[in-house]
Design a protein around this motif. Sequence first.
Motif, PDB file in Angstrom:
ATOM      1  N   ALA A   1     -14.050  -5.534 -15.530  1.00  0.00           N
ATOM      2  CA  ALA A   1     -14.814  -6.858 -15.939  1.00  0.00           C
ATOM      3  C   ALA A   1     -15.663  -6.973 -15.000  1.00  0.00           C
ATOM      4  N   GLY A   2     -15.732  -6.313 -13.737  1.00  0.00           N
ATOM      5  CA  GLY A   2     -16.897  -6.252 -12.701  1.00  0.00           C
ATOM      6  C   GLY A   2     -16.690  -7.718 -11.852  1.00  0.00           C
ATOM      7  N   THR A   3     -15.546  -7.909 -11.760  1.00  0.00           N
ATOM      8  CA  THR A   3     -15.179  -9.166 -10.854  1.00  0.00           C
ATOM      9  C   THR A   3     -14.604  -8.786  -9.578  1.00  0.00           C
ATOM     10  N   LEU A   4     -14.314  -7.535  -9.396  1.00  0.00           N
ATOM     11  CA  LEU A   4     -13.783  -6.959  -7.871  1.00  0.00           C
ATOM     12  C   LEU A   4     -14.118  -5.658  -7.699  1.00  0.00           C
ATOM     13  N   ARG A   5     -14.568  -5.676  -6.398  1.00  0.00           N
ATOM     14  CA  ARG A   5     -14.811  -4.182  -5.805  1.00  0.00           C
ATOM     15  C   ARG A   5     -13.930  -3.718  -4.760  1.00  0.00           C
ATOM     16  N   ARG A   6     -13.754  -4.767  -3.702  1.00  0.00           N
ATOM     17  CA  ARG A   6     -12.936  -4.248  -2.626  1.00  0.00           C
ATOM     18  C   ARG A   6     -11.628  -5.067  -2.436  1.00  0.00           C
ATOM     19  N   VAL A   7     -10.515  -4.373  -2.418  1.00  0.00           N
ATOM     20  CA  VAL A   7      -9.038  -5.055  -2.414  1.00  0.00           C
ATOM     21  C   VAL A   7      -8.117  -4.522  -1.362  1.00  0.00           C
ATOM     22  N   ALA A   8      -7.247  -5.300  -0.991  1.00  0.00           N
ATOM     23  CA  ALA A   8      -6.323  -4.920   0.047  1.00  0.00           C
ATOM     24  C   ALA A   8      -5.070  -5.183  -0.549  1.00  0.00           C
ATOM     25  N   VAL A   9      -4.033  -4.093  -0.488  1.00  0.00           N
ATOM     26  CA  VAL A   9      -2.613  -4.313  -0.991  1.00  0.00           C
ATOM     27  C   VAL A   9      -1.726  -4.246   0.024  1.00  0.00           C
ATOM     28  N   LEU A  10      -1.109  -5.096   0.170  1.00  0.00           N
ATOM     29  CA  LEU A  10       0.148  -5.425   1.402  1.00  0.00           C
ATOM     30  C   LEU A  10       1.483  -5.234   0.446  1.00  0.00           C
ATOM     31  N   ASP A  11       2.086  -4.254   0.858  1.00  0.00           N
ATOM     32  CA  ASP A  11       3.263  -4.037   0.237  1.00  0.00           C
ATOM     33  C   ASP A  11       4.405  -3.939   1.284  1.00  0.00           C
ATOM     34  N   TRP A  12       5.267  -5.262   1.268  1.00  0.00           N
ATOM     35  CA  TRP A  12       6.292  -5.720   2.133  1.00  0.00           C
ATOM     36  C   TRP A  12       7.688  -5.376   1.440  1.00  0.00           C
ATOM     37  N   ASP A  13       7.841  -4.787   0.267  1.00  0.00           N
ATOM     38  CA  ASP A  13       8.779  -4.240  -0.218  1.00  0.00           C
ATOM     39  C   ASP A  13       9.803  -3.434   0.752  1.00  0.00           C
ATOM     40  N   VAL A  14      10.920  -3.187   0.700  1.00  0.00           N
ATOM     41  CA  VAL A  14      11.534  -2.554   1.880  1.00  0.00           C
ATOM     42  C   VAL A  14      11.681  -0.967   1.344  1.00  0.00           C
ATOM     43  N   HIS A  15      11.123  -0.648   0.347  1.00  0.00           N
ATOM     44  CA  HIS A  15      10.964   0.782  -0.344  1.00  0.00           C
ATOM     45  C   HIS A  15       9.415   1.045  -0.235  1.00  0.00           C
ATOM     46  N   HIS A  16       9.062   2.431   0.263  1.00  0.00           N
ATOM     47  CA  HIS A  16       7.748   2.789   0.191  1.00  0.00           C
ATOM     48  C   HIS A  16       6.861   2.615  -1.041  1.00  0.00           C
ATOM     49  N   GLY A  17       5.810   1.967  -1.153  1.00  0.00           N
ATOM     50  CA  GLY A  17       4.968   1.825  -2.291  1.00  0.00           C
ATOM     51  C   GLY A  17       4.193   2.891  -2.633  1.00  0.00           C
ATOM     52  N   ASN A  18       5.023   4.102  -2.869  1.00  0.00           N
ATOM     53  CA  ASN A  18       4.515   5.607  -3.080  1.00  0.00           C
ATOM     54  C   ASN A  18       3.404   5.542  -4.595  1.00  0.00           C
ATOM     55  N   GLY A  19       3.880   4.729  -5.449  1.00  0.00           N
ATOM     56  CA  GLY A  19       3.008   4.925  -6.662  1.00  0.00           C
ATOM     57  C   GLY A  19       1.560   4.172  -6.179  1.00  0.00           C
ATOM     58  N   THR A  20       1.536   3.125  -5.829  1.00  0.00           N
ATOM     59  CA  THR A  20       0.344   2.343  -5.484  1.00  0.00           C
ATOM     60  C   THR A  20      -0.493   3.405  -4.526  1.00  0.00           C
ATOM     61  N   GLU A  21       0.058   4.012  -3.451  1.00  0.00           N
ATOM     62  CA  GLU A  21      -0.669   4.694  -2.575  1.00  0.00           C
ATOM     63  C   GLU A  21      -1.120   6.271  -3.260  1.00  0.00           C
ATOM     64  N   GLU A  22      -0.341   6.675  -4.212  1.00  0.00           N
ATOM     65  CA  GLU A  22      -0.800   7.960  -4.854  1.00  0.00           C
ATOM     66  C   GLU A  22      -1.955   7.661  -5.715  1.00  0.00           C
ATOM     67  N   ILE A  23      -1.889   6.263  -6.508  1.00  0.00           N
ATOM     68  CA  ILE A  23      -3.012   6.074  -7.378  1.00  0.00           C
ATOM     69  C   ILE A  23      -4.552   5.905  -6.734  1.00  0.00           C
ATOM     70  N   PHE A  24      -4.442   5.340  -5.421  1.00  0.00           N
ATOM     71  CA  PHE A  24      -5.494   4.914  -4.473  1.00  0.00           C
ATOM     72  C   PHE A  24      -5.885   5.675  -3.516  1.00  0.00           C
ATOM     73  N   TYR A  25      -5.100   6.890  -3.217  1.00  0.00           N
ATOM     74  CA  TYR A  25      -5.240   7.566  -2.189  1.00  0.00           C
ATOM     75  C   TYR A  25      -6.723   8.061  -1.546  1.00  0.00           C
ATOM     76  N   ASP A  26      -7.523   8.395  -2.261  1.00  0.00           N
ATOM     77  CA  ASP A  26      -8.665   8.849  -2.206  1.00  0.00           C
ATOM     78  C   ASP A  26      -9.707   7.844  -2.494  1.00  0.00           C
ATOM     79  N   ASP A  27      -9.371   6.475  -2.564  1.00  0.00           N
ATOM     80  CA  ASP A  27     -10.335   5.453  -3.036  1.00  0.00           C
ATOM     81  C   ASP A  27     -10.695   4.700  -1.764  1.00  0.00           C
ATOM     82  N   PRO A  28     -11.838   4.632  -1.388  1.00  0.00           N
ATOM     83  CA  PRO A  28     -12.289   4.033  -0.195  1.00  0.00           C
ATOM     84  C   PRO A  28     -12.544   2.534  -0.302  1.00  0.00           C
TER      85      PRO A  28
END
Length: 367
Positions: free
Chosen positions: A167-194
């Motif tokens: 939609a052109g409303t966002l470019r740069r975002v931080a995801v802070l995951d404090w679930d007790v289990h590792h946020g592996n899915g979000t990590e994988e999806i954005f692993y090479d995204d600066p």
Amino acid sequence: MTTGFYWAERCFWHSGGNYAGNAPVGGLVQPLAAGGLPENPEGKRRLKNLIDVTGLSAELVLAGAEPASRESLLRVHAPRYIDEFEKVARAGGGEIGLRAPFGVDGYDIARLSAGIASTALRDVLAGLHANAYALSRPPGHHCTSDFPNGFCLLNNIAIAIEDARAAGTLRRVAVLDWDVHHGNGTEEIFYDDPDVLTVSLHQERNYPLDTGEFSARGSGAGEGANLNIPLPPGTGHKSYLEAMERLALPAIRAFEPEVIIVACGYDAALIDPLSRMLCTAETYRAMTAMTQDLAAELCDGRLLVVHEGGYSEVYVPFCGHAVLEQMSGSTIRAADLFAETYAGRQPSARFDAFVSELIGEMEEALR
């Protein structure tokens, strides 16, 4: 400015289908609401009920959402996975990943869960609310681009981010995951995204067993835009706040995002059956306050909290209530009787010092 609260009764109806092991459901095998899974609707339903009973919901702006579109799903997930997910669900449900079964309505409800997160982010970015809470179910942070696992069928946060980018409303975002289990899915999806920083505080080698190492820092253009903070079993209130202060928040501050999204699991709480951490409702309130302050400093207060895990039906509502009290600035309180009952279960000063040393080593490695 208001706090939005996005939810749908339909999300409480998600189930794992027939998940009673090898025994057929029927006879003396009683069907369970979530098909025998720890991820059941009660923790989230009881959170909604608690904010209604205390009157906190009257101080929030309650809203629903439309299901995420197929186009939205395909911005994040592989077409073959989405096609198979829908096909299996329409045929009655099943399991095509790891520990992520679903019933006949699984596909439609997962789309609704993603739509709740996406709509909440859209409204925060538009300035409709100062911040927002998305009561998404099923959760999303373990779902990779093509593989559902750990109760997660679609990656709600990733879909919300990609909708906003489209939609052109966002470019740069931080995801802070404090679930007790590792946020592996979000990590994988954005692993090479600066442009997407992913930070995960989690119990080391809980779930998944083979991800979440501190050394995983992103790849290619995204190198340095992933930070894992694995903490040892037994970590409690003091050390969680120290990890936030010394590791998570400095990384976000240096990244300078336009919005902060929290993947908010309550399974690091002291009586959760799927972890061995010792956080309390006050821990979640304090982490929310710290994150709010940083959002005010960096991005005009724009903050979205998306509900992930948490498997103590009785304690999740009090942890969530504390987060919503803090987000909304409400004076309404739901007294945490569990913290008083388990007051003697916080880590010793010696253990806190041990964790502080680990945090210091990670801090030094990041310099």
